[in-house]
Structures are given as structure tokens and as C-alpha cells.
Write a protein that holds these residues in place. Structure first.
Motif, PDB file in Angstrom:
ATOM      1  N   LYS A 163       0.839  -1.210   0.000  1.00 37.48           N
ATOM      2  CA  LYS A 163       0.000   0.000   0.000  1.00 37.48           C
ATOM      3  C   LYS A 163       0.870   1.254   0.000  1.00 37.48           C
ATOM      4  O   LYS A 163       0.684   2.149   0.809  1.00 37.48           O
ATOM      5  CB  LYS A 163      -0.945  -0.017   1.182  1.00 37.48           C
ATOM      6  N   GLU A 164       1.850   1.290  -0.898  1.00 36.75           N
ATOM      7  CA  GLU A 164       2.751   2.417  -1.090  1.00 36.75           C
ATOM      8  C   GLU A 164       3.671   2.688   0.103  1.00 36.75           C
ATOM      9  O   GLU A 164       4.295   3.740   0.191  1.00 36.75           O
ATOM     10  CB  GLU A 164       1.975   3.679  -1.466  1.00 36.75           C
ATOM     11  N   GLU A 165       3.769   1.754   1.039  1.00 33.28           N
ATOM     12  CA  GLU A 165       4.666   1.888   2.184  1.00 33.28           C
ATOM     13  C   GLU A 165       5.845   0.937   2.004  1.00 33.28           C
ATOM     14  O   GLU A 165       5.655  -0.239   1.687  1.00 33.28           O
ATOM     15  CB  GLU A 165       3.934   1.556   3.486  1.00 33.28           C
TER      16      GLU A 165
END
Length: 78
Positions: A27-29
Motif C-alpha cells: 500500500k505504497e509503504e
């Protein structure tokens, strides 16, 4: 990794065995960076493929949360 010749699903190029750095995100982390990972890499487009046991080992390393070292990286917004 097995020794069979495989071809890239994206471009049809020949896959070669190499070691790569795997950057794992969710999740884009950024979750972690795993170095010296055995992979199949397309000699034309650079797409990377990983065998099942390799992906399982990566998951174990990241779940263990005991990195060899910590990295500090700058983040940019476009």
C-alpha cells in the motif's frame, strides 16, 4: 532455482539467473529491502521473476524484523 530455460511473459525475452535487490512495499509503504536475492531476470526488458521458495524466504526475513542493517533513504514527491 532450476536450470530450465524460461521466457519472459511480458516480452518473450530469455530469462537469466541473477541476484537482485528486492524492494518490498505494501500500500505504497516501504516494508523492507532484501539484497542478493536469486531471481530470473529478462535479458530484454529487465522484468524479474522469483521462484516460490525464494518468495517464502523473503516473507520470513521481513516477518522476522531483524534486519542486517537499516537504510535511510530520501523521499521525493513529483
Amino acid at each position: 532455482m532450476n536450470d530450465t530455460i524460461e521466457y519472459c511473459f511480458l516480452c518473450g525475452g530469455l530469462l537469466e539467473q541473477r541476484t537482485v535487490t528486492k524492494i518490498q512495499t505494501s500500500k505504497e509503504e516501504l516494508i523492507g529491502v532484501v539484497e542478493n536475492v536469486p531471481a530470473w531476470v529478462c535479458n530484454q526488458c529487465g522484468e524479474k521473476y522469483f521462484d516460490g521458495p525464494i518468495l517464502e524466504k523473503i516473507e520470513q526475513l521481513l516477518d522476522n524484523r531483524q534486519p542486517k542493517r537499516n537504510l535511510s533513504v530520501p523521499a521525493f514527491e513529483f
